[in-house]
Design a protein around this motif. Structure first.
Motif, short mmCIF file in Angstrom:
data_model
loop_
_atom_site.label_atom_id
_atom_site.label_comp_id
_atom_site.label_asym_id
_atom_site.label_seq_id
_atom_site.Cartn_x
_atom_site.Cartn_y
_atom_site.Cartn_z
N THR A 1 0.86 -1.18 0.00
CA THR A 1 0.00 0.00 0.00
C THR A 1 0.90 1.23 0.00
O THR A 1 1.74 1.38 0.88
CB THR A 1 -0.87 0.03 1.27
N ASP A 2 0.74 2.06 -0.99
CA ASP A 2 1.67 3.19 -1.12
C ASP A 2 0.89 4.46 -1.45
O ASP A 2 0.47 4.66 -2.57
CB ASP A 2 2.69 2.88 -2.22
N GLU A 3 0.66 5.26 -0.42
CA GLU A 3 0.04 6.56 -0.66
C GLU A 3 0.98 7.63 -0.15
O GLU A 3 0.59 8.59 0.50
CB GLU A 3 -1.33 6.62 0.03
N LEU A 4 2.27 7.42 -0.42
CA LEU A 4 3.29 8.36 0.05
C LEU A 4 3.59 9.43 -0.99
O LEU A 4 4.51 10.23 -0.82
CB LEU A 4 4.56 7.61 0.44
N GLU A 5 2.83 9.41 -2.06
CA GLU A 5 2.91 10.45 -3.10
C GLU A 5 4.34 10.74 -3.53
O GLU A 5 5.06 9.82 -3.88
CB GLU A 5 2.18 11.71 -2.61
N VAL B 1 3.44 3.26 8.26
CA VAL B 1 3.80 4.40 7.42
C VAL B 1 3.53 4.06 5.96
O VAL B 1 4.39 3.54 5.26
CB VAL B 1 5.28 4.77 7.63
N ASN B 2 2.29 4.30 5.52
CA ASN B 2 2.03 4.09 4.10
C ASN B 2 1.21 5.23 3.48
O ASN B 2 0.78 5.14 2.35
CB ASN B 2 1.36 2.73 3.84
N THR B 3 1.01 6.32 4.25
CA THR B 3 0.40 7.51 3.66
C THR B 3 1.25 8.71 4.09
O THR B 3 2.03 8.61 5.04
CB THR B 3 -1.03 7.73 4.18
N PRO C 1 8.46 2.17 -1.17
CA PRO C 1 8.21 2.55 0.23
C PRO C 1 9.29 2.03 1.18
O PRO C 1 9.58 2.68 2.18
CB PRO C 1 6.86 1.88 0.53
N ALA C 2 9.88 0.89 0.86
CA ALA C 2 10.88 0.29 1.75
C ALA C 2 12.04 1.22 2.04
O ALA C 2 12.64 1.16 3.11
CB ALA C 2 11.40 -1.01 1.14
N THR C 3 12.39 2.09 1.10
CA THR C 3 13.57 2.93 1.30
C THR C 3 13.21 4.39 1.54
O THR C 3 14.06 5.25 1.36
CB THR C 3 14.54 2.82 0.11
#
Lengths: 370, 92
Positions: free
Chosen positions: A15-19, A241-243, A27-29
């Motif tokens: 899940t990746d909403e980190l824009e 931490v996915n948003t 997201p891992a890094t």
């Protein structure tokens, strides 16, 4: 310390909403906590629990992942046998990238079959936690479980998105739903699954043969009644931490000394790629309070309630509040920042005034000049 | 200069602080060197002093003075109570 499990960090379709924070990386890094990357927390938990064989399922945008993990030396995974394996998608067709994670497990089945360890711990990278997996495996065995999923009971996840879990008597999982489901439960899945390797391989083959291709959504959820699936309640610190909101609020939460102590020291330390930077210099006019400041910074202004990564330069008279400045950021003289996230190598010109809000911090992408 | 892994709740000026040092609330460290792992309790005042590794200063300890010329030294692993006065370092 046990050594009967191998670890898998599954980065496929996280899940990746980190824009813009994940515009050039997975997201891992994503940098987190002044000197770490998100994947450090689960990798450190694994090696602190005695796991010495870890596979990372890379998927897309994994250049920074390869750079960060290297040979696995920071986590003592650079051994001759076992150690760290990065398994990229081994496909020659672009549309296969969209297929579910079971497909990737299947493609890498040789890796699992060659391994002689009894258990597999399948995890994600966006769970900021410090968990003793040894205790989880003991629990798994004592419950005679087929699958154990690590859960956390927490009312407010600070904007993170997780699967919700309903636990029945004795910790048995009764139901589990994706984050958008209607289920009303304050028990969240940390997406860490412990099971026998043979069961995993069996799930992979059976589910694929049934035309399904997601490990949790299909293979596990459809067997909730048939398999003995238990929830292990984790007591330590958890950040999901996915948003962008969760990234910001979890970072700010780390400024509480209790949260900081719980996450970084218990049960073991968190390791990351070492960079030898000189100590931070606080020059004339520097004033700091309630902040996490990494090495190699040069501070000539005011820093309050903020997280500064390595090598940040805060100019004379600059005021940084409630903000996160990643590696090598340069903040010009007299600039004011409030509720801002600056990605790596950003520059803010002198005498700017940039503000975001708590729910919607201002985010500047990598190498931007403002 | 302050390196990673320190917890500073007090005030530090013109000093070198090594890794893993804890400085309690309301303490003042001035023109001093604090070596790794030292713990400075709350409300301490430390001027012109070198504090050895893993030394512990109990809350409220005063060492040195702002206009003093002598440099105090606390040895490694020493524990300094509130009523302790520093002895002059003997030159060998």
């Amino acid at each position: 310390m046990i050594n009967k499990a191998m670890g898998v960090v599954n980065l496929i379709h996280e899940t990746d909403e980190l824009e813009s924070l994940t515009a050039t990386r997975c997201p891992a890094t994503v940098p987190f906590g002044a000197r770490y990357r998100l994947i450090d927390f689960i990798l450190s938990s694994m090696v602190n629990s005695g796991i010495s064989k870890v596979a990372v399922f890379a998927h897309t945008k994994y250049r920074s992942l390869m750079d960060h993990l290297g040979s696995g030396r920071p986590w003592d995974l650079h051994t001759r046998q076992s150690g760290l394996f990065v398994l990229p998608p081994s496909s020659d067709q672009i549309h296969e990238l969209s297929r579910g994670d079971l497909y990737h497990f299947y493609q890498h089945r040789d890796y699992f079959q060659r391994c002689k360890l009894e258990y597999v711990v399948v995890t994600r990278s966006h769970m900021v936690c410090n968990v003793d997996l040894d205790a989880v495996i003991d629990y798994h065995e004592s419950q005679n479980a087929d699958i154990t999923v690590i859960c956390k009971k927490q009312a407010d996840l600070l904007g993170g998105k997780t699967r919700k879990v309903e636990l029945g008597e004795g910790g048995r999982v009764k139901d589990m739903q994706d984050h958008f489901g209607n289920m009303d439960s304050d028990v969240h899945s940390m997406e860490i699954y412990v099971m026998k390797k043979d069961l995993l391989m069996d799930l992979v083959q059976t589910s694929l043969a049934q035309g399904q291709d997601h490990l949790v959504r299909h293979a596990i959820l459809s067997r909730i009644d048939r398999l003995r699936i238990f929830g292990y309640l984790y007591e330590g610190y958890l950040g999901v931490v996915n948003t962008v909101e969760a990234y910001y609020r979890t970072s700010m939460d780390l400024l509480r000394p209790e949260a900081w102590r719980e996450l970084f020291f218990r049960p073991g330390p968190i390791f990351t790629k070492t960079k030898d930077e000189p100590p931070t210099r606080y020059l004339e006019g520097a004033k700091t309070g309630n902040s996490l400041i990494a090495n190699g910074c040069k501070i000539e202004g005011t820093v309050i309630n903020s997280v500064l990564f390595r090598g940040v330069h805060v100019g004379k008279g600059a005021v940084i509040r409630n903000s996160i400045v990643m590696q090598n950021g340069v903040i010009g003289d007299g600039t004011q920042l409030d509720r801002v996230i600056l990605d790596k190598e950003s520059q803010v010109e002198p005498h700017r005034d940039i503000r975001g809000t708590a729910g919607l911090p201002f985010v500047a992408g990598k190498r931007k000049t403002i | 200069m302050i390196t990673e892994g320190c917890v500073v709740e007090g005030e530090v000026s013109r000093s070198v602080v090594f890794s893993g040092v804890e400085i309690g609330e309301g303490s003042l460290i001035s023109e001093s060197v604090i070596m790794p792992g030292a713990v400075i309790g709350a409300g301490c005042k430390v001027y012109r002093t070198i504090i050895g590794e893993n030394a512990v200063l109990e809350p409220g300890v005063m060492l040195g003075s702002p206009d003093g010329t002598e440099i105090g030294v606390v040895g490694s692993d020493e524990k300094i109570g509130r009523n302790h006065s520093l002895q002059e370092v003997q030159q060998p």
